[in-house]
Design a protein around this motif. Sequence first.
Motif, mmCIF file in Angstrom:
data_model
loop_
_atom_site.group_PDB
_atom_site.id
_atom_site.type_symbol
_atom_site.label_atom_id
_atom_site.label_comp_id
_atom_site.label_asym_id
_atom_site.label_seq_id
_atom_site.Cartn_x
_atom_site.Cartn_y
_atom_site.Cartn_z
ATOM 1 N N ARG A 75 41.140 17.904 22.161
ATOM 2 C CA ARG A 75 42.231 17.563 23.067
ATOM 3 C C ARG A 75 42.111 16.098 23.470
ATOM 4 N NH1 ARG A 75 41.986 21.495 28.036
ATOM 5 N NH2 ARG A 75 43.959 20.437 28.525
ATOM 6 N N GLY A 76 43.259 15.511 23.705
ATOM 7 C CA GLY A 76 43.199 14.138 24.195
ATOM 8 C C GLY A 76 44.346 13.297 23.712
ATOM 9 N N GLY A 77 44.960 12.557 24.632
ATOM 10 C CA GLY A 77 46.034 11.644 24.285
ATOM 11 C C GLY A 77 45.496 10.308 23.825
ATOM 12 N N ARG A 78 46.417 9.363 23.619
ATOM 13 C CA ARG A 78 46.015 8.071 23.047
ATOM 14 C C ARG A 78 45.149 7.257 24.006
ATOM 15 N NH1 ARG A 78 51.674 7.910 23.915
ATOM 16 N NH2 ARG A 78 52.266 6.545 25.628
ATOM 17 N N ASN A 79 45.323 7.449 25.322
ATOM 18 C CA ASN A 79 44.506 6.689 26.267
ATOM 19 C C ASN A 79 43.063 7.185 26.290
ATOM 20 O OD1 ASN A 79 46.326 4.701 27.758
ATOM 21 N ND2 ASN A 79 47.538 6.579 27.786
ATOM 22 N N ALA A 80 42.895 8.495 26.244
ATOM 23 C CA ALA A 80 41.535 9.038 26.168
ATOM 24 C C ALA A 80 40.872 8.630 24.860
ATOM 25 C CB ALA A 80 41.582 10.565 26.298
ATOM 26 N N GLU A 81 41.653 8.617 23.788
ATOM 27 C CA GLU A 81 41.123 8.196 22.482
ATOM 28 C C GLU A 81 40.690 6.733 22.527
ATOM 29 O OE1 GLU A 81 41.175 8.766 17.904
ATOM 30 O OE2 GLU A 81 41.340 10.221 19.518
ATOM 31 N N PHE A 82 41.554 5.881 23.085
ATOM 32 C CA PHE A 82 41.219 4.463 23.215
ATOM 33 C C PHE A 82 39.935 4.278 24.026
ATOM 34 C CE2 PHE A 82 41.162 0.906 26.164
ATOM 35 C CZ PHE A 82 41.185 -0.182 25.300
ATOM 36 N N LEU A 83 39.867 4.953 25.162
ATOM 37 C CA LEU A 83 38.744 4.745 26.060
ATOM 38 C C LEU A 83 37.438 5.265 25.472
ATOM 39 C CD1 LEU A 83 38.347 3.467 28.837
ATOM 40 C CD2 LEU A 83 38.485 5.756 29.824
#
Length: 432
Positions: free
Chosen positions: A336-344
Amino acid sequence: MAPGHVPAQITSSSAPSEKLRAMFDAAVAAALPSVIVPQHLPPIPKGRTIVIGAGKASAAMAKAVEDNWTGPLEGLVVTRYGHAVHCDRIEIVEASHPVPDAAGEDAARRILEKVQGLNEDDLVIALISGGGSALMALPAEGLTLADKQALNKALLASGASIDEMNCVRKHLSAIKGGRLAAAAWPATVVSLLISDVPGDDPSVIASGPTVPDRTTFADALAIVRKYKIEEPRAAIEHLERGVGESIKPGDAKLSRASLKMVATPQMSLEAAAEVARQAGLTPIILGDAIEGEAREVARVMAGIARQVVQYDQPAKKPCVLLSGGETTVTVRGKGRGGRNAEFLLALTVALDGLKGVHALAADTDGIDGSEDNAGAIALDDTLSRAADKGVSAKLKLADNDGYGFFSALDSLVTTGPTLTNVNDFRAILITD
């Protein structure tokens, strides 16, 4: 962050997480419809005033119009589930995002009907914000909602940019690409836009229902071929036929249409920068339109942070690197995870525990992708704390599970719907 929330006051002695959160809150507050919409309202017309709109901020925008409009008023806007705001004269409908549903299709059809049969004395106020493309889904003739849903899912998983996705959406639609404003002719159409797209191109925001479109069926077809999307066949064949182009610049039916950009990512970054200055930080705005794979953008940002730590370039410590835009994620794992979590998470891996570097990445609408968080915060001890818990950052990243990683550390940023949307916000704080 509830609408109307005032960002906390911070000082040079505030904790890194407090500084990061205050900057994010300021970015959101700068784009709240209750603050920005009233100053851009047009004069009351001789005839009817019809308010229509679509997007994550559209209900809050409608409320701002209603609260500040002294003449007769009616209308309908569609927003994401959970983003509704009560209005007395404007009907608020909720629908699905990012994949459209039947509620959005019905709302789009009714919105199109509301602007038909108007005359030159009438006014249409169009409230357009990010998310409107999926929320106002009216398939072109010969296509079904299922066709649009399937292609939308394929685009979301492909790594396509928002510009590319909206180009395709416009050419599968009966309402986007200027078609909504054309249907309102000869009424005056004033569009108030909150930008969530890199470059603030109005034809990309919600797929431009009230502005001309320069893209073509050929462009849309090239995009689906680029990402090797072959289903559903009905949608692909519609693009191949190329019948019923979107409304182009210079079309007479758009001659009475105008727009105002009431909030943009840059405005929000500047608000965050002012908070940083008050806390004794030097803000550096790297850009409001940064695109690319979340992991690649993270590696670049990590490189800039290292440059600051080692050489005090491009700014001396303490400072904060601010940026906006919209990254993409090519989904390969099952986490699970959106692009912001992926970036971070990718940034955390790249920094490898570098002391004095802390970061926040979050979506200003309060929802990172389809999760229940806006984003997350990573501190310089995040990797060590994860290791203590037996959580591998690299394995979580490989599984696209940024949500799971930051949830395990209680480091998610959760605001609930903010009722606005000026895209992603990223802040990398570099202390002494």
